[in-house]
Design a protein around this motif. Structure first.
Motif, mmCIF file in Angstrom:
data_model
loop_
_atom_site.group_PDB
_atom_site.id
_atom_site.type_symbol
_atom_site.label_atom_id
_atom_site.label_comp_id
_atom_site.label_asym_id
_atom_site.label_seq_id
_atom_site.Cartn_x
_atom_site.Cartn_y
_atom_site.Cartn_z
ATOM 1 N N GLN A 29 -57.053 24.971 -13.474
ATOM 2 C CA GLN A 29 -57.645 25.426 -14.731
ATOM 3 C C GLN A 29 -56.590 26.124 -15.586
ATOM 4 O O GLN A 29 -55.596 26.629 -15.073
ATOM 5 C CB GLN A 29 -58.759 26.429 -14.466
ATOM 6 C CG GLN A 29 -59.879 25.979 -13.558
ATOM 7 C CD GLN A 29 -60.833 27.122 -13.304
ATOM 8 O OE1 GLN A 29 -61.429 27.692 -14.222
ATOM 9 N NE2 GLN A 29 -60.983 27.484 -12.033
ATOM 10 N N ILE A 30 -56.853 26.161 -16.897
ATOM 11 C CA ILE A 30 -56.093 27.032 -17.801
ATOM 12 C C ILE A 30 -57.029 28.153 -18.218
ATOM 13 O O ILE A 30 -58.093 27.905 -18.805
ATOM 14 C CB ILE A 30 -55.592 26.272 -19.043
ATOM 15 C CG1 ILE A 30 -54.614 25.167 -18.629
ATOM 16 C CG2 ILE A 30 -54.922 27.230 -20.016
ATOM 17 C CD1 ILE A 30 -54.154 24.299 -19.793
ATOM 18 N N VAL A 31 -56.666 29.389 -17.882
ATOM 19 C CA VAL A 31 -57.530 30.537 -18.178
ATOM 20 C C VAL A 31 -56.724 31.622 -18.887
ATOM 21 O O VAL A 31 -55.503 31.705 -18.747
ATOM 22 C CB VAL A 31 -58.156 31.115 -16.889
ATOM 23 C CG1 VAL A 31 -59.071 30.097 -16.224
ATOM 24 C CG2 VAL A 31 -57.071 31.568 -15.909
ATOM 25 N N LYS A 32 -57.420 32.447 -19.652
ATOM 26 C CA LYS A 32 -56.790 33.629 -20.225
ATOM 27 C C LYS A 32 -56.654 34.681 -19.123
ATOM 28 O O LYS A 32 -57.505 34.775 -18.229
ATOM 29 C CB LYS A 32 -57.642 34.204 -21.361
ATOM 30 C CG LYS A 32 -57.858 33.272 -22.535
ATOM 31 C CD LYS A 32 -56.595 33.079 -23.335
ATOM 32 C CE LYS A 32 -56.856 32.227 -24.574
ATOM 33 N NZ LYS A 32 -55.594 31.876 -25.276
ATOM 34 N N LEU A 33 -55.595 35.471 -19.216
ATOM 35 C CA LEU A 33 -55.425 36.548 -18.239
ATOM 36 C C LEU A 33 -56.643 37.463 -18.226
ATOM 37 O O LEU A 33 -57.062 37.942 -17.162
ATOM 38 C CB LEU A 33 -54.153 37.342 -18.561
ATOM 39 C CG LEU A 33 -53.819 38.502 -17.612
ATOM 40 C CD1 LEU A 33 -53.623 38.002 -16.184
ATOM 41 C CD2 LEU A 33 -52.567 39.238 -18.098
#
Length: 416
Positions: free
Chosen positions: A24-28
């Motif tokens: 996945q690509i997630v925000k910190l």
């Protein structure tokens, strides 16, 4: 026109490039809780000197944080914005020269306002996130910092950055691989540090007491063997000061003699020339010590593995025939390094510079040539151990860099 990037089976194309399908690509901010701390009033003595660890941003250079330079009291904690941070949190420096530096907190501690604590959620491995942020932050500092002087970050900037997130078992496997390399790096650094301490002790002993002596005499340099004399460096060595050729004789095509102007061409032992001169001025011999005589690198040394033209920032030093061993002279200069820098900077100059006479006048205890060679041989073996370990350390650091690039992007998958 940009060519389409081919997407291997099991991967997908994203804004961050081609990544594994199950990543996945997630925000910190989606996978962690973040907050900063504070500083108790410095005017209240009773707020400091307690038993509560308090981390400052300058300490993040250490990487793993097991202790702190300062401690605060319960009063300091309760009367300020200082906050507790749990063990295994990631700490990021936000301001000034340390902006973007990252530490991993291995104890429960408090932090000041210049640090952002990143506390991972349960489904995010703290060690994986630590390595990911180490990979991300240099570019964040380069492209997202605020201010025209020293870089500044804030919580909003840091939390808004994307993180590549594999499934938890893969996070843990990647973190385990990288941590094993880090352990090897730390062990090698400790071996180098211990060997350097050993070398320093041996130098102090051998360059004053020699080998196997039982009778000594008192001198201005301390007790030395009866057979030795007090002299100057000029008694056993010769110094040739460099002279820079005119700039119109320089070239990068290998014409003439290779030119060494200063420490920018130095390596661990032998220099790497980047310029040549068609009209050499002063030339060193193979085996000479190349000694920096100017600036903040004064005292740094290499050896000449070929004949070089030496510029004014360099002196070539060698042992006198039948009187001095060049390797022994090198050890003497290593021992005298701090004193030489102090002497060169003694007149308050902001640009230290040591002259030929100052080198020649260094006071030394003078053994016979055979004993010089024995002493140099012992110390050279220790030097070789240090150099071998430094070479191994460099390989480990390159391995770590490559693994982080491959594993943290999914370019290379790990078996779980």
């Amino acid at each position: 026109m940009t060519k389409n990037v081919s997407v291997p089976e099991g991967y997908k194309k994203t804004e961050l490039g081609v990544i594994p399908e199950d990543w996945q690509i997630v925000k910190l901010s989606e996978i962690s809780k973040t907050y900063s701390g504070g500083t108790p009033s410095k005017s209240k003595v009773e707020y400091f000197g307690g038993n509560i660890p308090w981390v400052k941003s300058g300490e993040l250079n250490k990487g793993l944080i097991f202790t702190t330079e300062e401690f605060i009291s319960e009063l300091g904690l309760n009367n300020s914005s200082v906050k507790w941070v749990p063990q295994n949190s990631i700490l990021i420096a936000m301001y000034g020269a340390t902006a973007g530096k990252i530490g991993l907190l291995k104890i429960r501690a408090t932090i000041n306002q210049a640090i952002l604590a990143v506390v991972p959620q349960e489904d995010t491995d703290y060690l994986f996130l630590y390595y990911s942020l180490n990979q991300i932050m240099p570019n964040v500092v380069k492209t997202q910092t605020q201010g025209s002087g020293q870089p500044n970050l804030n919580a909003a900037i840091i939390k808004s950055n994307n993180v590549l997130l594999p499934p938890l078992p893969e996070q843990q496997k990647i973190a385990s691989i990288l941590s094993k390399v880090d352990e090897q790096i730390e062990q090698t650094e400790q071996i180098i540090e211990k060997t350097e301490v050993l070398k320093k002790g041996l130098m102090q002993k051998l360059l004053i007491k020699g080998i196997g002596h039982t009778e000594f005499k008192k001198t201005e340099l301390g007790e030395i063997p009866e057979e030795w004399e007090i002299g100057n460096l000029s008694n056993i060595s010769q110094v040739v000061m460099g002279q820079s050729p005119t700039g119109d004789t320089y070239n990068t095509t290998g014409e003439g003699k290779p030119l060494i102007n200063g420490p920018s061409e130095f390596n661990e032992r032998y220099p790497t020339p980047v310029k040549w001169t068609s009209k050499p001025t002063k030339i060193c011999k193979i085996g000479d010590i190349l000694f920096c005589v100017r600036g903040n690198t004064l005292g740094r040394m290499n050896f000449a593995d070929q004949e070089y033209c030496i510029g004014r920032g360099i002196a070539a030093i060698s042992g006198l025939k039948n009187l001095g061993d060049t390797n022994f002279v090198h050890m003497l200069l290593t021992k005298e390094g701090t004193e030489l820098y102090r002497r060169a900077n003694g007149e308050g100059s902001t640009f230290p510079n040591i002259k030929r006479d100052q080198l020649n006048e260094i006071k030394i205890a003078v053994p016979s040539l055979p004993e010089q060679q024995k002493i140099a041989s012992i110390l050279s073996k220790v030097d070789s151990q240090i150099q071998d370990n430094q070479s191994y350390l460099h390989k480990l650091q390159e391995l770590r860099k490559g693994l982080m690039q491959d594993l943290l992007t999914g370019k290379v998958r790990v078996c779980v």
